[in-house]
Design an enzyme around this catalytic site. Structure first.
Site, PDB file in Angstrom:
ATOM      1  N   SER A 128       0.819  -1.206   0.000  1.00  0.00           N
ATOM      2  CA  SER A 128       0.000   0.000   0.000  1.00  0.00           C
ATOM      3  C   SER A 128       0.851   1.252   0.000  1.00  0.00           C
ATOM      4  O   SER A 128       1.952   1.270   0.539  1.00  0.00           O
ATOM      5  CB  SER A 128      -0.906   0.035   1.228  1.00  0.00           C
ATOM      6  N   LYS A 183      -4.495  -6.782   3.382  1.00  0.00           N
ATOM      7  CA  LYS A 183      -4.483  -5.636   2.458  1.00  0.00           C
ATOM      8  C   LYS A 183      -5.898  -5.324   1.975  1.00  0.00           C
ATOM      9  O   LYS A 183      -6.282  -4.159   1.836  1.00  0.00           O
ATOM     10  CB  LYS A 183      -3.562  -5.920   1.262  1.00  0.00           C
ATOM     11  N   HIS A 186      -7.553  -3.492   4.698  1.00  0.00           N
ATOM     12  CA  HIS A 186      -6.953  -2.144   4.688  1.00  0.00           C
ATOM     13  C   HIS A 186      -7.701  -1.270   3.677  1.00  0.00           C
ATOM     14  O   HIS A 186      -8.065  -0.128   3.958  1.00  0.00           O
ATOM     15  CB  HIS A 186      -5.463  -2.249   4.334  1.00  0.00           C
ATOM     16  N   ASN A 187      -7.912  -1.815   2.496  1.00  0.00           N
ATOM     17  CA  ASN A 187      -8.592  -1.027   1.467  1.00  0.00           C
ATOM     18  C   ASN A 187     -10.048  -0.746   1.834  1.00  0.00           C
ATOM     19  O   ASN A 187     -10.562   0.333   1.560  1.00  0.00           O
ATOM     20  CB  ASN A 187      -8.521  -1.739   0.116  1.00  0.00           C
TER      21      ASN A 187
HETATM   22  C1  6PG Z   1      -3.184   1.480  -1.572  1.00  0.00           C
HETATM   23  C2  6PG Z   1      -4.442   1.684  -2.344  1.00  0.00           C
HETATM   24  C3  6PG Z   1      -4.332   1.080  -3.703  1.00  0.00           C
HETATM   25  C4  6PG Z   1      -5.351   1.568  -4.684  1.00  0.00           C
HETATM   26  C5  6PG Z   1      -6.753   1.359  -4.250  1.00  0.00           C
HETATM   27  C6  6PG Z   1      -7.719   2.158  -5.066  1.00  0.00           C
HETATM   28  O1  6PG Z   1      -3.294   0.917  -0.503  1.00  0.00           O
HETATM   29  O2  6PG Z   1      -2.134   1.904  -2.041  1.00  0.00           O
HETATM   30  O3  6PG Z   1      -5.484   1.093  -1.660  1.00  0.00           O
HETATM   31  O4  6PG Z   1      -4.324  -0.301  -3.548  1.00  0.00           O
HETATM   32  O5  6PG Z   1      -5.137   2.927  -4.940  1.00  0.00           O
HETATM   33  O6  6PG Z   1      -7.022   0.015  -4.375  1.00  0.00           O
HETATM   34  O7  6PG Z   1      -8.908   1.494  -5.003  1.00  0.00           O
HETATM   35  P1  6PG Z   1     -10.200   1.938  -5.756  1.00  0.00           P
HETATM   36  O8  6PG Z   1      -9.811   2.209  -7.178  1.00  0.00           O
HETATM   37  O9  6PG Z   1     -11.107   0.792  -5.609  1.00  0.00           O
HETATM   38  O10 6PG Z   1     -10.639   3.179  -5.070  1.00  0.00           O
END
Ligand code: 6PG
Length: 478
Positions: A128, A183, A186-187
């Site tokens: 991330s 992860k 986390h998202n």
């Molecule tokens: C991270 C982000 C990365 C990504 C997202 C965007 O932790 O660096 O979460 O993984 O930018 O998945 O997700 P969406 O396009 O679904 O908003």
């Protein structure tokens, strides 16, 4: 066979990860399906460190020191399977394949099991921090075997972000798909965080009629307190930004339809399977879906009346203070629910996940990096088996300070006709989880009535059923 580690997939995330490794002194083999991208990395960033470019996958594998470590950074799903197949056919027992993309953890489990049969280690690693993090220090959440971490860990810990106390934002999460599971959550938390910030913004904009830049000032101010976090910081920056074309506040010229690539939805789907109520994350994910439901919104705008009345805000400063507290409380609930999901996943899949360590490796590098994550680590330090993060003494007293404000905000929004799905659903969850008694008793009675689904009593052990269509006698079931 000189390279310490290799990266295949030279889109932005992959090339930035490779550059980060090279800048940290590792010899990095690089590869991409079309060679142009590999050449571009060398041309533009060759001076970052020692790169070993290959045109073919077999040369790429041959350039790696044994036991080999190859990181895959390609699109989740089919493209990842294709690269895993090709790579694994070229690798030998003890070699390690790392998938650093946002893969669904069940896919990671499947791939790990298949590669284990071949004597290979497959590591699903959550990474991330976006493009910037990949280059300068992400938060890394690797799953897979302990043996693979012995080889990988030192490299990942070196390239990951470093927290204030000097600890790396990387640790071994647990076996097989544990890294990608964490992860994913986390998202999901990221979705909830972004939505609660947006709800606070929306109320300042609509109820107080504030301009974007003035709202940006409020977020900049909040970023000095308990809410200090990357997402609050960038929100202030975004709100202060003026669109070059129109001269208007940038946020005002963006179409109000939020996209999503799926990790939030996975978090919710998985939570449903595990039976964990992640209502904040779910409402945040559905809020994006609602925003993108164009025909429904058009029809709704045409036909649905508000029958609402914006209440007068006598004291705007007090209202803004209330919003800050509502945001903080909704955020605490969302995190608590997310950690519940990680705990449930660990239980279901037999992962030994240290919940406190997850908060620790999210303190820097990742999108949800924030000051208050230290408090989560401390809470799990007090009780590693905490059944509910909110019940920790620190969090229960923090949220208690927010409750009157949180209720005022949700009540105001409801009376005025403003949508606050996460503020409201997290408050409902808070009231549900603390309730002495829930109407679930009535649901059980209804289920027993129409489907003989049985129920249990508060005053006797056993399972019962009422003969509803006959004499309404209660019978005990075996
Ligand atoms: C991270 C982000 C990365 C990504 C997202 C965007 O932790 O660096 O979460 O993984 O930018 O998945 O997700 P969406 O396009 O679904 O908003």
């Amino acid at each position: 066979d000189v390279a310490d580690i290799g990266v295949t997939g030279m889109a932005v995330m992959g090339s930035n990860l490779a550059r980060n490794l090279a800048r940290n002194g590792f010899k990095v083999a690089i590869h991409n399906r079309s060679v142009g991208k590999t050449e571009k990395v060398i041309a533009d960033h060759g001076s970052d460190g020692e790169f070993y470019p290959s045109e073919s996958m077999s040369d790429f594998v041959a350039s790696l020191q044994k036991p080999r470590v190859a990181i895959i950074m390609v699109k989740a799903g089919g493209p990842t399977d294709a690269v895993v197949d090709e790579l694994s056919s070229l690798m030998e027992e003890g070699d390690i394949i790392v998938d650093a993309g946002n893969a669904l953890f069940t896919d990671t489990r499947r791939r790990e099991a298949a590669l284990r049969e071949q004597g290979l280690h497959f590591v699903g690693a959550g990474v991330s921090g976006g493009e910037e993090g990949a280059l300068n220090g992400p938060s890394i959440m690797p799953g897979g075997t302990k043996a693979s971490y012995d080889r990988l860990g030192p490299m990942f810990e070196k390239i990951s972000a470093e927290a204030e106390d000097g600890l790396p934002c990387c640790t071994h999460v647990g076996a097989d798909g544990a890294g990608h599971f964490v992860k994913m959550v986390h998202n999901g938390i990221e979705y909830a965080d972004m939505q609660v910030i947006s709800e606070a913004y929306d109320m300042m904009s609509k109820a107080l009629g504030m301009e974007a830049s003035a709202i940006g000032d409020v977020f900049a101010d909040w970023n000095k307190g308990d809410l200090e976090s990357f997402l609050i910081e960038i929100t202030a920056e975004v709100l202060h930004h003026t669109d070059a074309t129109s001269g208007k506040p940038f946020v005002d010229v963006i179409l109000d339809q939020a996209a999503q690539k799926g990790t939030g939805a996975w978090t919710v789907q998985t939570a449903l399977d595990l039976g964990v109520p992640v209502t904040g994350i779910a409402e945040a994910t559905f809020a994006r879906s609602t925003s993108g439901s164009v025909p429904q919104r058009e029809a709704g705008r045409r036909t649905l009346s508000a029958e609402a009345q914006t209440l007068e805000i006598a004291d705007p400063a007090q209202f803004i203070d209330d919003l800050q507290k509502a945001l903080y409380a909704a955020k605490l609930v969302s995190y608590s629910q997310g950690f519940d999901e990680i705990a449930a996943g660990a239980e279901e899949y037999g992962w030994d996940i240290d919940l406190g360590a997850m908060a620790r490796i999210w303190r820097e590098g990742c999108i949800i990096r924030a000051r208050f994550l230290d408090r989560i680590t401390e809470a799990y330090g007090r009780d590693a088996k905490l059944p509910l993060l909110l019940s920790d003494e620190y969090f229960s007293s923090e949220i208690a300070k927010c409750i009157p404000a949180w209720r005022r905000v949700v009540a105001f929004a409801a009376a005025s006709g403003y949508p606050v799905p996460v503020f409201a659903s997290t408050l409902s969850y808070y009231d549900a989880v603390r309730a002495e008694r829930l109407p679930a008793a009535l649901v059980q009675a209804q289920r027993d009535y129409f489907g003989a689904h049985t129920y249990q009593r508060v005053d006797a052990a056993g399972t019962f059923h009422v003969e509803w269509s006959e004499d309404r006698r209660e019978t005990e079931q075996d």
